[in-house]
Scaffold this motif. Structure first.
Motif, PDB file in Angstrom:
ATOM      1  N   SER A   8      57.192 -24.833  37.693  1.00 39.37           N
ATOM      2  CA  SER A   8      57.269 -23.815  36.647  1.00 39.37           C
ATOM      3  C   SER A   8      57.756 -22.492  37.214  1.00 39.37           C
ATOM      4  O   SER A   8      57.879 -22.323  38.424  1.00 39.37           O
ATOM      5  CB  SER A   8      55.909 -23.607  36.021  1.00 39.37           C
ATOM      6  OG  SER A   8      55.193 -22.624  36.725  1.00 39.37           O
ATOM      7  N   CYS A   9      57.995 -21.553  36.312  1.00 33.24           N
ATOM      8  CA  CYS A   9      58.480 -20.245  36.745  1.00 33.24           C
ATOM      9  C   CYS A   9      57.307 -19.309  37.001  1.00 33.24           C
ATOM     10  O   CYS A   9      57.527 -18.137  37.259  1.00 33.24           O
ATOM     11  CB  CYS A   9      59.410 -19.645  35.714  1.00 33.24           C
ATOM     12  SG  CYS A   9      58.591 -18.888  34.335  1.00 33.24           S
ATOM     13  N   GLY A  11      55.300 -18.160  34.820  1.00 26.28           N
ATOM     14  CA  GLY A  11      54.953 -17.497  33.571  1.00 26.28           C
ATOM     15  C   GLY A  11      53.748 -18.165  32.941  1.00 26.28           C
ATOM     16  O   GLY A  11      52.781 -17.509  32.549  1.00 26.28           O
ATOM     17  N   CYS A  12      53.804 -19.504  32.835  1.00 30.38           N
ATOM     18  CA  CYS A  12      52.696 -20.227  32.224  1.00 30.38           C
ATOM     19  C   CYS A  12      51.471 -20.179  33.118  1.00 30.38           C
ATOM     20  O   CYS A  12      50.348 -20.114  32.633  1.00 30.38           O
ATOM     21  CB  CYS A  12      53.092 -21.668  31.967  1.00 30.38           C
ATOM     22  SG  CYS A  12      54.272 -21.797  30.635  1.00 30.38           S
ATOM     23  N   GLY A  47      55.780 -26.480  33.844  1.00 29.10           N
ATOM     24  CA  GLY A  47      57.065 -26.622  34.511  1.00 29.10           C
ATOM     25  C   GLY A  47      57.771 -27.910  34.162  1.00 29.10           C
ATOM     26  O   GLY A  47      57.163 -28.873  33.716  1.00 29.10           O
ATOM     27  N   GLY A  74      53.703 -25.039  27.980  1.00 31.04           N
ATOM     28  CA  GLY A  74      55.013 -24.401  28.076  1.00 31.04           C
ATOM     29  C   GLY A  74      56.147 -25.297  27.646  1.00 31.04           C
ATOM     30  O   GLY A  74      56.110 -26.510  27.818  1.00 31.04           O
ATOM     31  N   SER A  75      57.161 -24.653  27.103  1.00 34.15           N
ATOM     32  CA  SER A  75      58.289 -25.400  26.559  1.00 34.15           C
ATOM     33  C   SER A  75      59.023 -26.210  27.607  1.00 34.15           C
ATOM     34  O   SER A  75      59.587 -27.259  27.308  1.00 34.15           O
ATOM     35  CB  SER A  75      59.278 -24.431  25.914  1.00 34.15           C
ATOM     36  OG  SER A  75      58.636 -23.681  24.941  1.00 34.15           O
ATOM     37  N   CYS A  76      59.042 -25.742  28.846  1.00 41.21           N
ATOM     38  CA  CYS A  76      59.897 -26.441  29.789  1.00 41.21           C
ATOM     39  C   CYS A  76      59.289 -27.762  30.232  1.00 41.21           C
ATOM     40  O   CYS A  76      60.006 -28.674  30.596  1.00 41.21           O
ATOM     41  CB  CYS A  76      60.340 -25.550  30.944  1.00 41.21           C
ATOM     42  SG  CYS A  76      59.074 -25.054  32.061  1.00 41.21           S
ATOM     43  N   VAL A  82      64.477 -23.988  29.017  1.00 46.52           N
ATOM     44  CA  VAL A  82      65.721 -23.356  29.455  1.00 46.52           C
ATOM     45  C   VAL A  82      66.407 -24.159  30.556  1.00 46.52           C
ATOM     46  O   VAL A  82      67.596 -23.984  30.791  1.00 46.52           O
ATOM     47  CB  VAL A  82      65.512 -21.931  29.991  1.00 46.52           C
ATOM     48  CG1 VAL A  82      65.402 -20.944  28.861  1.00 46.52           C
ATOM     49  CG2 VAL A  82      64.335 -21.845  30.910  1.00 46.52           C
ATOM     50  N   PHE A  83      65.657 -25.022  31.226  1.00 41.79           N
ATOM     51  CA  PHE A  83      66.256 -25.742  32.365  1.00 41.79           C
ATOM     52  C   PHE A  83      66.843 -27.091  31.963  1.00 41.79           C
ATOM     53  O   PHE A  83      67.287 -27.846  32.819  1.00 41.79           O
ATOM     54  CB  PHE A  83      65.212 -25.965  33.455  1.00 41.79           C
ATOM     55  CG  PHE A  83      64.475 -24.720  33.837  1.00 41.79           C
ATOM     56  CD1 PHE A  83      65.145 -23.666  34.429  1.00 41.79           C
ATOM     57  CD2 PHE A  83      63.124 -24.584  33.583  1.00 41.79           C
ATOM     58  CE1 PHE A  83      64.473 -22.508  34.759  1.00 41.79           C
ATOM     59  CE2 PHE A  83      62.460 -23.423  33.897  1.00 41.79           C
ATOM     60  CZ  PHE A  83      63.133 -22.387  34.498  1.00 41.79           C
ATOM     61  N   GLY A 107      55.782 -22.761  23.775  1.00 39.17           N
ATOM     62  CA  GLY A 107      55.852 -21.315  24.017  1.00 39.17           C
ATOM     63  C   GLY A 107      56.406 -21.099  25.393  1.00 39.17           C
ATOM     64  O   GLY A 107      56.293 -21.969  26.247  1.00 39.17           O
ATOM     65  N   CYS A 108      56.991 -19.958  25.601  1.00 38.67           N
ATOM     66  CA  CYS A 108      57.626 -19.748  26.905  1.00 38.67           C
ATOM     67  C   CYS A 108      57.362 -18.337  27.374  1.00 38.67           C
ATOM     68  O   CYS A 108      58.202 -17.491  27.288  1.00 38.67           O
ATOM     69  CB  CYS A 108      59.119 -20.014  26.807  1.00 38.67           C
ATOM     70  SG  CYS A 108      59.943 -20.041  28.393  1.00 38.67           S
ATOM     71  N   PRO A 109      56.204 -18.042  27.878  1.00 38.15           N
ATOM     72  CA  PRO A 109      55.014 -18.887  27.985  1.00 38.15           C
ATOM     73  C   PRO A 109      54.154 -18.781  26.730  1.00 38.15           C
ATOM     74  O   PRO A 109      54.248 -17.803  26.000  1.00 38.15           O
ATOM     75  CB  PRO A 109      54.280 -18.262  29.170  1.00 38.15           C
ATOM     76  CG  PRO A 109      54.642 -16.818  29.085  1.00 38.15           C
ATOM     77  CD  PRO A 109      56.017 -16.749  28.530  1.00 38.15           C
TER      78      PRO A 109
ATOM     79  N   ARG B  62      63.522 -16.523  33.652  1.00 36.92           N
ATOM     80  CA  ARG B  62      62.642 -17.638  33.989  1.00 36.92           C
ATOM     81  C   ARG B  62      62.806 -18.110  35.431  1.00 36.92           C
ATOM     82  O   ARG B  62      62.315 -19.172  35.804  1.00 36.92           O
ATOM     83  CB  ARG B  62      62.866 -18.793  33.006  1.00 36.92           C
ATOM     84  CG  ARG B  62      61.996 -18.638  31.799  1.00 36.92           C
ATOM     85  CD  ARG B  62      62.787 -18.475  30.537  1.00 36.92           C
ATOM     86  NE  ARG B  62      61.934 -18.095  29.422  1.00 36.92           N
ATOM     87  CZ  ARG B  62      62.233 -17.100  28.606  1.00 36.92           C
ATOM     88  NH1 ARG B  62      63.312 -16.358  28.822  1.00 36.92           N
ATOM     89  NH2 ARG B  62      61.458 -16.829  27.599  1.00 36.92           N
TER      90      ARG B  62
END
Ligand code: SF4
Lengths: 131, 404
Positions: A8-9, A11-12, A47, A74-76, A82-83, A107-109, B62
């Motif tokens: 993950s980035c 954020g979450c 992530g 999280g959305s990812c 986004v990835f 949600g992101c995040p 991100r």
């Protein structure tokens, strides 16, 4: 609950920690972060799952005792977010572990409230299964 | 007998997958090796193949969820320079305010994590409680707690209107009032002092040679700060001086304690910057071009290369961008996040300390949080394996041993 960062980035992840600290304080509901997958009922992934982490994610999932629920925060983790389309993704999670029961928190995040809601949903599911 | 303790190897947050292998003899660390492996999400590739430059701003947010302003800031600076996009004065001020809000939230977050690494969880909870104030302001200004989505080529996407100002001023007073208490908790506490003073020293020479950046290098007495050294955003209007620990304590040791001092002082500095920016913010537009298709057309016509630099909470962040005429995406996009420069400093910092010191020293350069906490075992046969849990337990035990 056991938390795994599967690429993950952050954020979450910081929102999960925010949910643990006094403002949101999930421990008052009996939700606790544990240090080992073997102690967990719910496993939270954040992530998109990078290729390097694919086998580690599977291994951690297998270590959780049944019945278990996967919480995808999280959305990812849900769709790649986004990835998506990146060359280095093994996810999203349901592709990697198709047999898992998942609760999705989009949600992101997502906000800490949403994460708590997700955990409660997972909890209800566990109660139904064990009855 | 020497053992190898592998710590890592995954550091997906900043696209810097890291594995530290420590060689230990008894309790003492005698060798440190850092390996960067190949775990990443292909952010640059997506920016060069799939996304148009505006979409890439959201993608760059991100790269890291904690300092999610610094990457868009660098990207935007670089592209603006190539395409010759003007930025209105007011937007420059808003960018400064956003950057400083981010620094406050990031440093407080770090302070909490550092306290946790020492086994001082009450302080972790207290710091995170205090941090919620700036999160509220971020939500008020940006509509979201974490990702800000404020950057745009040629300006920003949302204005800081006058009705937001009282709330922001209230935040400034709140944090100013807390400063002495925070300083007392972190700097005068006997336990914290014992666990951080003279631990993880990075000398000035090493700092220069390893090209460390941000609070890590400033704590070693090197006055290096992009906001001071380069004119960008509205920073030239502020008198920014790089924060070094001697400003508070009178000496520079370059240890973990000094890195706490620097971050604490930087929060104070950020408060002053925000106050001045709110006062002096000129009226006017917040973006030079509101229509995104027009912006994209302008970027598509541009050709050239540039570097965007910004002082992120963790240090200098650099993006290199190259644009080609007629191309819908970025032609080249290279990101160098601050932790990348700082990880090398782990080696001199960790040498000859105890295993129990690894968590706090590793955390002291503020690598993206998840990587520090998520210390994963990756050992092959015959090596001693220590997990995050175990390391954390050792660290907590050391604190207990030292406090009667
Ligand atoms: S969902 Fe968004 S904020 Fe969460 S880890 Fe993925 S990219 Fe980061």
């Amino acid at each position: 609950m056991f938390h795994v960062n599967s690429g993950s980035c952050n954020g979450c992840d910081i929102e999960i920690v925010a949910a643990l600290t006094p403002r949101y304080d999930v421990e008052r509901f009996g939700i606790k972060l544990v240090g080992s997958p073997r102690h967990a009922d719910v496993i939270a992934f954040t992530g998109p799952v990078t290729s390097d982490l694919a086998d580690k994610v599977k291994r951690v999932y297998e270590q959780i005792p049944d019945p278990k629920v996967v919480l995808v925060v999280g959305s990812c983790g849900i769709s790649g977010g986004v990835f998506h389309e990146s060359y280095h993704l093994a996810g999203p999670l349901n592709k990697l572990i198709p047999e898992a029961t998942c609760v999705y928190v989009p949600g992101c995040p997502p906000r800490p409230e949403a994460i708590i809601d997700g955990v409660v949903k997972a909890w209800k599911h566990l109660e139904e299964v064990s009855q | 007998m020497k053992y190898k303790v592998p710590i890592g190897p995954i550091h997906p947050a900043l696209k810097e997958p890291i594995m530290i292998t420590c060689e230990v003899q008894g309790e003492e660390i005698t060798g440190v090796d850092v390996t960067a492996s190949q775990n990443h999400r292909g952010v640059e590739w997506i920016g060069m193949h799939r996304n148009n430059p505006v979409q890439s701003i959201y993608l760059s947010e991100r790269i890291c969820g904690i300092c999610n302003l610094c990457h868009p800031a660098c990207l935007v600076l670089a592209v603006e320079e190539i395409a010759g996009i003007e930025v209105p004065e007011r937007a420059q001020y808003i960018r400064v305010i956003e950057a400083e809000l981010e620094r406050i939230h990031s440093h407080l977050l770090w302070a909490g994590v550092a306290a946790h690494e020492l086994g001082f969880d009450t302080l972790l909870h207290y710091t995170w409680q205090v941090r919620e104030k700036v999160m509220d302001i971020l939500e008020l200004v940006n509509g979201n707690r974490v990702t800000k989505a404020i950057m745009m080529y040629g300006g920003v996407r949302r204005d800081i209107t006058d009705d937001l100002k009282p709330k922001m001023m209230e935040m400034l007073t709140y944090y100013r009032g807390l400063f002495s208490r925070m300083a007392q908790l972190f700097l005068e506490d006997k336990t914290i002092k014992m666990r951080t003073r003279n631990i993880g020293i990075l000398t000035k020479e090493d700092a220069y040679q390893l090209q460390a950046v941000g609070p890590t290098v400033r704590a070693s007495g090197v006055p290096k700060d992009v906001r001071q050294d380069v004119a960008y955003f509205a920073y030239p209007d502020f008198e920014i001086k790089a924060v070094t620990p001697d400003q508070l304590t009178g000496t520079v040791v370059g240890d973990t304690y000094d890195r706490i001092v620097v971050r604490l002082l930087e929060v104070k500095q950020s408060l002053d910057i925000i106050e001045q920016a709110l006062d002096e913010m000129p009226p006017g537009d917040i973006a030079s071009e509101e229509k995104i298709p027009k912006l994209l057309a302008q970027i598509k016509k541009a050709e050239g290369e540039a570097i965007g630099r910004h002082e992120a909470p963790r240090g200098e962040d650099i993006h290199y961008v190259k644009l080609k005429k007629g191309l819908d995406t970025l032609y080249t996009w290279k990101v160098r996040a601050p932790t990348y420069s700082n990880i090398m400093a782990w080696r001199p910092m960790l040498m000859h300390h105890q295993i129990a010191d690894i968590p706090i020293v590793a955390a002291s350069i503020d690598p993206c949080m998840s990587c520090t906490n998520r210390v994963i075992t990756a050992g092959s046969s015959g090596e001693a394996i220590l997990g995050a849990e175990e390391l954390h337990r050792l660290s907590v035990e050391k604190t207990r041993r030292m406090t009667p």
